[in-house]
Design a protein around this motif. Structure first.
Motif, PDB file in Angstrom:
ATOM      1  N   GLY A 127       0.816  -1.209   0.000  1.00  0.00           N
ATOM      2  CA  GLY A 127       0.000   0.000   0.000  1.00  0.00           C
ATOM      3  C   GLY A 127       0.848   1.256   0.000  1.00  0.00           C
ATOM      4  N   ASP A 140      -2.464   3.636   2.498  1.00  0.00           N
ATOM      5  CA  ASP A 140      -3.465   2.768   1.885  1.00  0.00           C
ATOM      6  C   ASP A 140      -3.171   1.331   2.312  1.00  0.00           C
ATOM      7  N   LYS A 141      -3.441   1.056   3.575  1.00  0.00           N
ATOM      8  CA  LYS A 141      -3.061  -0.209   4.219  1.00  0.00           C
ATOM      9  C   LYS A 141      -3.652  -1.431   3.518  1.00  0.00           C
ATOM     10  N   ASP A 142      -4.892  -1.319   3.072  1.00  0.00           N
ATOM     11  CA  ASP A 142      -5.534  -2.463   2.411  1.00  0.00           C
ATOM     12  C   ASP A 142      -5.243  -2.504   0.908  1.00  0.00           C
ATOM     13  N   ASN A 143      -4.452  -1.545   0.422  1.00  0.00           N
ATOM     14  CA  ASN A 143      -4.027  -1.485  -0.982  1.00  0.00           C
ATOM     15  C   ASN A 143      -5.216  -1.455  -1.943  1.00  0.00           C
ATOM     16  N   SER A 144      -6.267  -0.728  -1.538  1.00  0.00           N
ATOM     17  CA  SER A 144      -7.487  -0.660  -2.341  1.00  0.00           C
ATOM     18  C   SER A 144      -7.448   0.453  -3.386  1.00  0.00           C
ATOM     19  N   GLY A 145      -6.523   1.372  -3.252  1.00  0.00           N
ATOM     20  CA  GLY A 145      -6.462   2.505  -4.167  1.00  0.00           C
ATOM     21  C   GLY A 145      -7.273   3.695  -3.680  1.00  0.00           C
ATOM     22  N   ALA A 146      -7.977   3.527  -2.586  1.00  0.00           N
ATOM     23  CA  ALA A 146      -8.775   4.613  -2.002  1.00  0.00           C
ATOM     24  C   ALA A 146      -8.437   4.716  -0.518  1.00  0.00           C
ATOM     25  N   SER A 148      -9.566   5.503   3.172  1.00  0.00           N
ATOM     26  CA  SER A 148     -10.741   5.638   4.031  1.00  0.00           C
ATOM     27  C   SER A 148     -10.331   6.385   5.293  1.00  0.00           C
ATOM     28  N   GLU A 151      -7.482   5.175   7.485  1.00  0.00           N
ATOM     29  CA  GLU A 151      -6.161   5.088   6.861  1.00  0.00           C
ATOM     30  C   GLU A 151      -5.417   6.424   6.863  1.00  0.00           C
TER      31      GLU A 151
END
Length: 156
Positions: A127, A140-146, A148, A151
Motif C-alpha cells: 500500500g 493505503d493499508k488495504d491497498n485498495s487505491g482509495a 478511508s 487510513e
C-alpha cells in the motif's frame, strides 16, 4: 585389575540430533514471519522519513518559485521529483529501492506526494504512503487505491 564395565563412548545419538533439528526447525518456522514483518515495517519507516524530506524539498521549491508547480522532472507538475531522490530508501542505490517517490498533485498552494511500493521489491502490495501539504498523512493499508477515514494515519 580388569574391570567388567563396558566402555561407553561420549557423544550424541542420532535420535537426540533429530530432536534438536526438529526444535530448531519449529522455532525458525515461527520466527521467520515475524522477521519479514519487521523488515517491511522498517522499509515503510524509511519511506515515511523520505516523504518528510521530500516535503521539505517541496517547501524549498515553493520558497524559491512561490508555487508548488513545476517541482517534478522536466518542469512538470506531477511525476518524479526534480529536487529530491526518486526512490526510497534514498540512502541506497536505485536498484535496491523499495518505494518510488512521486509528486501526485501540485498546485500553486497545495501538493500531494506519494511513496508507492516498487513492484520489484518485497514491499509490493503493502500500500502507498501519502503526505499532504496540510500535514495529513495516509497509508493505503488495504491497498485498495482509495483512502478511508481510518487510513489517515501512518502507524494505524
Amino acid at each position: 585389575m580388569y574391570s567388567n564395565k563396558k566402555n561407553k563412548s561420549a557423544g550424541f545419538t542420532l535420535v537426540e540430533l533429530m530432536i534438536v533439528v526438529a526444535i530448531v526447525g519449529i522455532i525458525s518456522m515461527l520466527a521467520y514471519p515475524s522477521y519479514q514483518g519487521f523488515i517491511k515495517s522498517s522499509n515503510r519507516s524509511a519511506a515515511q522519513a523520505d516523504l518528510m524530506s521530500l516535503a521539505a524539498a517541496m517547501e524549498r521549491h515553493k520558497a524559491a518559485s512561490y508555487s508548488y508547480k513545476k517541482a517534478a522532472v522536466s518542469g512538470a507538475d506531477t511525476g518524479s521529483p526534480a529536487n529530491f531522490h526518486k526512490h526510497s530508501p534514498s540512502a541506497e542505490p536505485y536498484a535496491n529501492r523499495k518505494y518510488d517517490l512521486l509528486i501526485s498533485q501540485a498546485t500553486g498552494s497545495t501538493y500531494l506526494i506519494e511513496a508507492k511500493p516498487s513492484s520489484s521489491s518485497a514491499q509490493a502490495g503493502d500500500g502507498s504512503l501519502f503526505f499532504y501539504s496540510d500535514g495529513r498523512r495516509a497509508w493505503d493499508k488495504d491497498n485498495s487505491g482509495a483512502i478511508s477515514g481510518a487510513e489517515y494515519c501512518w502507524t494505524c
